[in-house]
Design a protein around this motif. Sequence first.
Motif, PDB file in Angstrom:
ATOM      1  N   THR A 179       3.930   6.777   0.042  1.00  0.00           N
ATOM      2  CA  THR A 179       3.462   5.192   0.456  1.00  0.00           C
ATOM      3  C   THR A 179       3.528   5.038  -1.514  1.00  0.00           C
ATOM      4  N   SER A 180       3.686   5.662  -2.370  1.00  0.00           N
ATOM      5  CA  SER A 180       3.424   6.353  -3.739  1.00  0.00           C
ATOM      6  C   SER A 180       5.420   5.806  -4.097  1.00  0.00           C
ATOM      7  N   GLY A 181       5.667   7.069  -3.226  1.00  0.00           N
ATOM      8  CA  GLY A 181       7.007   7.242  -3.675  1.00  0.00           C
ATOM      9  C   GLY A 181       7.580   9.130  -4.094  1.00  0.00           C
ATOM     10  N   GLU A 182       5.648   9.540  -3.758  1.00  0.00           N
ATOM     11  CA  GLU A 182       6.129  10.813  -4.833  1.00  0.00           C
ATOM     12  C   GLU A 182       6.696  11.725  -2.768  1.00  0.00           C
ATOM     13  N   ARG A 183       6.942  12.869  -3.898  1.00  0.00           N
ATOM     14  CA  ARG A 183       7.300  14.102  -2.453  1.00  0.00           C
ATOM     15  C   ARG A 183       6.094  14.341  -1.883  1.00  0.00           C
ATOM     16  N   LEU A 184       6.380  14.413  -0.779  1.00  0.00           N
ATOM     17  CA  LEU A 184       4.872  15.679   0.534  1.00  0.00           C
ATOM     18  C   LEU A 184       6.547  16.301   1.075  1.00  0.00           C
ATOM     19  N   ALA A 185       5.536  17.515   1.879  1.00  0.00           N
ATOM     20  CA  ALA A 185       6.001  17.883   2.703  1.00  0.00           C
ATOM     21  C   ALA A 185       5.775  18.468   3.745  1.00  0.00           C
ATOM     22  N   GLU A 186       5.859  18.424   5.419  1.00  0.00           N
ATOM     23  CA  GLU A 186       5.555  18.797   6.305  1.00  0.00           C
ATOM     24  C   GLU A 186       6.202  20.368   5.952  1.00  0.00           C
ATOM     25  N   LEU A 187       5.178  21.091   6.357  1.00  0.00           N
ATOM     26  CA  LEU A 187       4.878  22.698   6.350  1.00  0.00           C
ATOM     27  C   LEU A 187       5.021  23.682   7.109  1.00  0.00           C
ATOM     28  N   THR A 188       5.436  24.374   7.744  1.00  0.00           N
ATOM     29  CA  THR A 188       5.749  25.038   8.677  1.00  0.00           C
ATOM     30  C   THR A 188       5.810  26.220   8.943  1.00  0.00           C
ATOM     31  N   LEU A 189       4.781  27.274   9.448  1.00  0.00           N
ATOM     32  CA  LEU A 189       4.418  28.318   9.339  1.00  0.00           C
ATOM     33  C   LEU A 189       5.017  29.385  10.577  1.00  0.00           C
ATOM     34  N   ASP A 190       6.230  29.586  10.806  1.00  0.00           N
ATOM     35  CA  ASP A 190       6.229  30.702  11.616  1.00  0.00           C
ATOM     36  C   ASP A 190       6.390  32.590  11.710  1.00  0.00           C
ATOM     37  N   GLY A 191       5.200  32.572  11.393  1.00  0.00           N
ATOM     38  CA  GLY A 191       4.939  34.065  11.602  1.00  0.00           C
ATOM     39  C   GLY A 191       4.743  34.337  10.051  1.00  0.00           C
ATOM     40  N   ARG A 218      -8.650  -1.141  -0.685  1.00  0.00           N
ATOM     41  CA  ARG A 218      -7.946  -1.646  -0.869  1.00  0.00           C
ATOM     42  C   ARG A 218      -7.895  -2.846  -0.956  1.00  0.00           C
ATOM     43  N   ARG A 219      -8.857  -3.662  -0.458  1.00  0.00           N
ATOM     44  CA  ARG A 219      -9.818  -4.499  -0.567  1.00  0.00           C
ATOM     45  C   ARG A 219      -9.262  -5.492  -2.628  1.00  0.00           C
ATOM     46  N   VAL A 220      -9.334  -4.422  -3.441  1.00  0.00           N
ATOM     47  CA  VAL A 220      -9.365  -4.660  -4.733  1.00  0.00           C
ATOM     48  C   VAL A 220      -8.025  -5.442  -5.391  1.00  0.00           C
ATOM     49  N   VAL A 221      -6.947  -4.196  -4.630  1.00  0.00           N
ATOM     50  CA  VAL A 221      -5.389  -4.314  -4.840  1.00  0.00           C
ATOM     51  C   VAL A 221      -4.856  -6.049  -4.221  1.00  0.00           C
ATOM     52  N   GLN A 222      -5.520  -5.590  -3.120  1.00  0.00           N
ATOM     53  CA  GLN A 222      -5.299  -6.922  -2.047  1.00  0.00           C
ATOM     54  C   GLN A 222      -5.848  -8.628  -3.474  1.00  0.00           C
ATOM     55  N   THR A 223      -6.958  -8.583  -3.533  1.00  0.00           N
ATOM     56  CA  THR A 223      -6.809  -9.590  -4.228  1.00  0.00           C
ATOM     57  C   THR A 223      -6.670  -9.597  -5.401  1.00  0.00           C
ATOM     58  N   ALA A 224      -6.110  -8.423  -6.123  1.00  0.00           N
ATOM     59  CA  ALA A 224      -4.992  -8.746  -7.555  1.00  0.00           C
ATOM     60  C   ALA A 224      -4.326  -9.494  -7.402  1.00  0.00           C
ATOM     61  N   GLN A 225      -3.570  -8.758  -5.796  1.00  0.00           N
ATOM     62  CA  GLN A 225      -1.593  -9.516  -5.865  1.00  0.00           C
ATOM     63  C   GLN A 225      -2.234 -10.966  -5.165  1.00  0.00           C
ATOM     64  N   TYR A 275       1.017   0.228  -8.702  1.00  0.00           N
ATOM     65  CA  TYR A 275      -1.199   0.804  -8.703  1.00  0.00           C
ATOM     66  C   TYR A 275      -1.185   0.163  -6.936  1.00  0.00           C
ATOM     67  N   HIS A 276      -0.271  -1.296  -6.355  1.00  0.00           N
ATOM     68  CA  HIS A 276      -0.765  -0.756  -5.149  1.00  0.00           C
ATOM     69  C   HIS A 276      -0.700  -0.829  -3.858  1.00  0.00           C
ATOM     70  N   ALA A 277       1.006   0.187  -4.535  1.00  0.00           N
ATOM     71  CA  ALA A 277       1.419   1.160  -3.679  1.00  0.00           C
ATOM     72  C   ALA A 277       0.786   2.617  -3.864  1.00  0.00           C
ATOM     73  N   TRP A 278       0.491   2.798  -4.535  1.00  0.00           N
ATOM     74  CA  TRP A 278      -0.541   4.403  -4.956  1.00  0.00           C
ATOM     75  C   TRP A 278      -2.080   4.038  -3.804  1.00  0.00           C
ATOM     76  N   ALA A 279      -2.191   2.466  -4.047  1.00  0.00           N
ATOM     77  CA  ALA A 279      -3.458   2.328  -3.890  1.00  0.00           C
ATOM     78  C   ALA A 279      -3.590   2.471  -1.824  1.00  0.00           C
ATOM     79  N   LYS A 280      -2.645   2.017  -1.519  1.00  0.00           N
ATOM     80  CA  LYS A 280      -2.095   2.710   0.188  1.00  0.00           C
ATOM     81  C   LYS A 280      -1.559   4.309   0.757  1.00  0.00           C
ATOM     82  N   GLN A 281      -1.113   4.795  -0.348  1.00  0.00           N
ATOM     83  CA  GLN A 281      -1.614   5.936  -0.240  1.00  0.00           C
ATOM     84  C   GLN A 281      -2.830   6.759  -0.061  1.00  0.00           C
TER      85      GLN A 281
END
Length: 380
Positions: free
Chosen positions: A198-210, A325-332, A349-355
């Motif tokens: 949600t914050s725009g950073e790269r994640l990965a789905e990691l698959t292990l096959d043997g 969540r409450r902090v960023v909602q109130t800030a918005q 900061y809202h996007a990072w907080a949601k993540q």
Amino acid sequence: MDFTFTEEQQAAVEAARAVFADVAPDGVPSPALTPRAVAEEFDRALWAKLADSDLLSLVLAEEHGGAGLDAIALCLVLREAARVLARVPLLEHCATAMAVQAHGGPELKAALLERAGRGDLVLTAAAHGRTGHDPAELSVTARRDRGAWVLDGVQTAVAWAQNADWIAVPAHTGEGEAVLALIPRGAAGLSLAEQYSTSGERLAELTLDGVRVSAAHLIETPGAWEGLRQLLATGTCALALGLGEHVLTMTSRYTSKREQFGFPVATFQAVAVQAADRYIDLRAMEATLWQAAWRLDAATGGAGGPLPSAGDVAVAKIWASEGVRRVVQTAQHLHGGFGADTDYPLHRYHAWAKQLELQLGPAAVHEEALGDLLAAHPLV
């Protein structure tokens, strides 16, 4: 009781503030305007500064080139990192290094720890299972094969996986206790599929096959994965606290300058009450964070309590997931239109907080886990 931080812990905070002083939260494109990742890499320049300031080796013992500090010190540094949305795998790297230091064999420690402390290699951990809701260790199987281990399964939302050198992967053997495998990113049979946070950073789905893992790179110590899982969760609570504190400071400054009817809006009762409620949230997040971090350190030292440390971590997660969540909602709300302006940093900061909220999971789940612990360990 004395809740004062030690001189060494306070020195870590001072060093962290010096390193993060020049970090700009808007140093990469806005996640609101970027359909894919905001950047291909984490902030390598900042990573080098952290290494030069000995903050990557903070929790390592002196024999591995570190300062020998604890989970509380790590959480103090993470709180400072979150204030500026530092784009570095500090939590995953240090938590994994602590797990290797506590439970790894001599060969694994020699291969990873000193280089990790210097920042020459990057560690991360797979902690979210196949869906993000199931226990991570149940998503991968591990079986013995001719003196080695073979791993099969899937882990989702692995942070910084594309840029890490080694990935800690929990797995189950079918015999009850989870094991923890340290796997190089280029291992045969390991593949990474692109995901985005949600914050725009790269994640990965990691698959292990043997994927074959040597016995020296697999930790069988009972509780090793559970300790790493709790440390990752507690560190995420520290990130939520630092982010929330900075957001409330931003809101205080804005409402003190913004005027309506000739008065700063901060002087209006409705605004002041909302800000005060969020301040209470942050203080509860802080108290439960330090309790959880202290319990992790105390458990390492052999000290116990009326409940396992998982209970303290659950309480910290309840407050952190709800509180941030409450902090960023109130800030918005109190910022009005500025909160959604992509030229103003609050939306980041809202996007990072949601993540962070998604990583921590819903409070109801942690309340249920806490109830199970209370039922299993009646207080007398």
